[in-house]
Design a protein around this motif. Structure first.
Motif, short mmCIF file in Angstrom:
data_model
loop_
_atom_site.label_atom_id
_atom_site.label_comp_id
_atom_site.label_asym_id
_atom_site.label_seq_id
_atom_site.Cartn_x
_atom_site.Cartn_y
_atom_site.Cartn_z
N ARG A 91 0.81 -1.22 0.00
CA ARG A 91 0.00 0.00 0.00
C ARG A 91 0.85 1.27 0.00
O ARG A 91 0.54 2.23 -0.71
N SER A 92 1.91 1.30 0.77
CA SER A 92 2.73 2.51 0.85
C SER A 92 3.63 2.69 -0.37
O SER A 92 4.21 3.76 -0.57
N THR A 107 1.91 4.26 -6.45
CA THR A 107 1.95 5.67 -6.83
C THR A 107 0.84 6.06 -7.80
O THR A 107 0.69 7.24 -8.11
N ARG A 117 -2.87 3.48 -5.46
CA ARG A 117 -2.63 4.55 -4.49
C ARG A 117 -3.85 5.48 -4.42
O ARG A 117 -4.28 5.88 -3.34
N ARG A 118 -4.43 5.79 -5.57
CA ARG A 118 -5.62 6.64 -5.58
C ARG A 118 -6.79 5.96 -4.87
O ARG A 118 -7.50 6.59 -4.09
N SER A 168 -6.60 3.77 -2.57
CA SER A 168 -6.26 3.71 -1.15
C SER A 168 -6.44 5.06 -0.48
O SER A 168 -6.91 5.14 0.66
N ASP A 169 -6.07 6.15 -1.17
CA ASP A 169 -6.13 7.49 -0.58
C ASP A 169 -7.48 8.16 -0.73
O ASP A 169 -7.91 8.93 0.14
N GLU A 170 -8.17 7.90 -1.85
CA GLU A 170 -9.41 8.61 -2.16
C GLU A 170 -10.66 7.77 -1.91
O GLU A 170 -11.77 8.30 -1.93
N TRP A 199 -14.94 3.58 -4.46
CA TRP A 199 -14.29 4.80 -4.96
C TRP A 199 -15.20 5.50 -5.96
O TRP A 199 -15.94 4.87 -6.72
N THR A 238 -13.78 11.44 -1.09
CA THR A 238 -12.96 11.74 0.09
C THR A 238 -12.51 10.44 0.73
O THR A 238 -13.33 9.56 1.00
N GLY A 239 -11.22 10.32 0.97
CA GLY A 239 -10.70 9.10 1.55
C GLY A 239 -11.23 8.86 2.95
O GLY A 239 -11.40 9.79 3.74
N GLU A 250 -11.37 5.47 6.07
CA GLU A 250 -11.01 4.10 6.44
C GLU A 250 -12.00 3.59 7.48
O GLU A 250 -12.42 4.32 8.38
#
Length: 544
Positions: free
Chosen positions: A55-56, A59, A63-64, A66-68, A502, A507-508, A510
């Motif tokens: 996950r980290s 890019t 990643r999108r 995971s973040d969004e 998604w 907005t991300g 968790e």
């Protein structure tokens, strides 16, 4: 059978939809217009462990997401026999495999002794004109309706497509009456099934231009698998597996298109092509596109999950999904995407053992052979009565045909005490006994007992006569050049999967409490404001 089911479902859902719309009209606040396109992405053998491990490092697309996206880090396939066909069958039906009728990738017909593929449909043909892959297939064996069926029943203008590297990925996501369910076949491109009375050319028409372009790409620039990340190259090593050496590196010794990152890249190109050529998401109602990505599974089986092969797959999948998300942002009608997996997976046991898990090993077949010899002598049989079947053992004659009662029951009763004390066997139960238990409540999937997990996989006449479970990270067989690692167990490394919702400009967020793949279909039905039949899953509230 499924044609009558669909007709009854259509009448039921249309009535329910009308009621829901009437209730909406009486409300004081207008609800936002539902998105015009639902995209369901299933990454085959994409465990929650693999998702969290990389996950980290992503890019692009992953990643999108995971973040969004709205990320559930504890998603579950609730059942015990975690294979591709049953796992896919849960995602858009809202039902467990015990209810979809798909316990495993294949099973033995007890009357004939013949192996039956999970989506076998002998009445059909394959559109590319060859009897290849898994032979004639179709949705006939699936006993549950799915989101695509619900859409078609309530909104006849809706279009439903699916594309995959595997037939069972596409067909399970497409449902019983899609506009197209396509998968890759060697030397051709995308194919599909053809039912009696249908025309093969018309069935292939939606992907005909894509296939021509695909074959040109393959001829002009043959598939090549090379390193793109130095950190992946650093994972190279040699491993001895059952006397043979696996040279773990990129490209692998047996590099081929359908077991490489190229398979997923082409599948996502095909998905984007369907959006463009069929104007998905541009019509008056919601369309559905299923995308099943098969390369992670094939790479995991052939090379394990912790080597340079999987490392490169994770990064190239991330890049390909990045391009696909950019295409989805241009869908004017709005889109919601959900990403999950049909099951997880573990690494090959030799590497696990070296990295601090000495219990990981390959099981010996000798104890079962001893039990078989005892039963054969005791019951004066012509052949060993316990034979391999999906998730366990079938009790059969030399032709794999079911033995008559009461002999069959007597053999099972005699075998179970011996099987339960075999090394590495932690669960053994007769299928018929397991089926007497009601389906368990799976709202807390991490709390299910081993018996309950296997009950959610059990299907009469299709599951094995004796259902067995090995200890964690204990596997059988395996060979370099074939499969050296796998899945299919009720343990969490095979059951836990990511579930990510998604939308563009989302907005991300968790959520850590467990949810289930069977919750996806009713959630999406609620998002696009259609009624669903009574299912085991429930609709989740998305984005606060």
């Amino acid at each position: 059978m499924h044609h009558r089911l669909a007709a009854a479902l259509a009448a039921l859902l249309c009535a329910a939809s009308g009621l829901a719309q009437a209730q909406d009209r009486t409300g004081d606040t207008a609800t936002p217009a539902p998105p015009r396109l639902i995209v369901t992405v299933v990454v085959d053998q994409f465990s929650a462990n693999l998702f969290n491990q990389y996950r980290s490092r992503w890019t692009a697309g992953l990643r999108r997401l995971s973040d969004e996206g709205l990320v559930s880090t504890n998603g579950y396939q609730t059942h015990g026999l975690t294979e591709t066909c049953p796992g896919h069958s849960t995602v858009l039906t809202g039902m467990h495999p015990a209810q979809t009728g798909i316990p495993s990738n294949d099973w033995i017909d007890p009357a004939t002794g013949e192996e039956v593929y999970c989506l076998a449909a002998p009445r059909n043909t394959l559109a590319h004109g060859r009897n290849s892959d898994n032979g004639p297939v179709g949705p006939d064996n699936i006993r549950a309706s799915s989101l695509g069926d619900w859409l078609k029943a309530q909104r006849p203008d809706a279009r439903v497509f699916a594309v995959s590297g595997k037939d069972r990925g596409a067909i399970n996501l497409a449902g019983h009456h899609p506009d197209g369910a396509f998968w890759f076949t060697d030397g051709f491109g995308l194919t599909t099934y053809v039912e009696p009375g249908q025309d093969a050319a018309r069935r292939l028409a939606p992907v005909d231009a894509f296939n021509r372009a695909f074959r040109r790409r393959q001829a002009d620039a043959p598939h090549a698998w090379t390193y793109t990340r130095p950190q992946c190259r650093a994972l190279e090593a040699d491993w001895t597996i059952r006397g043979d050496v696996l040279h773990s590196r990129v490209p692998p010794a047996r590099d081929k298109f359908d077991a490489s990152p190229s398979l997923d890249e082409e599948t996502l190109k095909a998905a984007a092509y369907l959006i463009d050529s069929q104007n998905l998401g541009q019509g008056p109602t919601t369309d559905l596109l299923g995308v099943s990505l098969s390369a992670t599974d094939r790479i995991g089986h052939a090379y394990g999950s912790q080597g340079p092969e999987m490392c490169e797959q994770m990064h190239r999948l991330d890049a390909a999904l990045g391009e696909f998300l950019t295409r989805l942002e241009a869908v004017s009608g709005g889109v919601i995407l959900v990403l999950t997996a049909d099951h997880g997976g573990s690494d090959f046991v030799e590497r696990l053992a070296q990295r601090g898990y000495p219990h990981a090993h390959r099981i010996s077949s000798a104890p079962l052979a001893e039990i078989n010899a005892d039963l054969q002598a005791r019951f004066r049989l012509d052949a060993a009565p316990l034979q391999s079947g999906s998730s366990g053992l079938i009790v059969a004659d030399g032709g794999q045909r079911r033995l008559p009662e009461p002999l069959r029951g007597e053999i099972i009763a005699a075998a179970l005490p011996q099987l339960r004390v075999m090394p590495d066997i932690v669960f053994a139960e007769a299928r018929d006994t397991l089926l007497t238990a009601p389906l368990p409540d799976s709202l807390q999937p991490e709390m299910l007992t081993l018996e309950q997990r296997m009950r959610l996989s059990a299907v009469d006449e299709r599951s094995s006569d004796i259902i067995m479970v090995r200890a964690p990270n204990v596997t059988g067989g395996g060979r370099v050049g074939g499969n050296i690692a796998g899945h299919g167990t009720p343990w969490d490394y095979d059951r836990r999967v990511p579930i990510v919702f998604w939308k563009p400009q989302g907005t991300g967020q968790e959520r850590f409490l467990p949810i289930r793949t069977i919750d996806i279909a009713p959630t999406l039905a609620a998002v696009v404001d259609i009624a669903s039949p009574v299912v085991e899953g429930h609709a989740l509230p998305l984005w606060d």
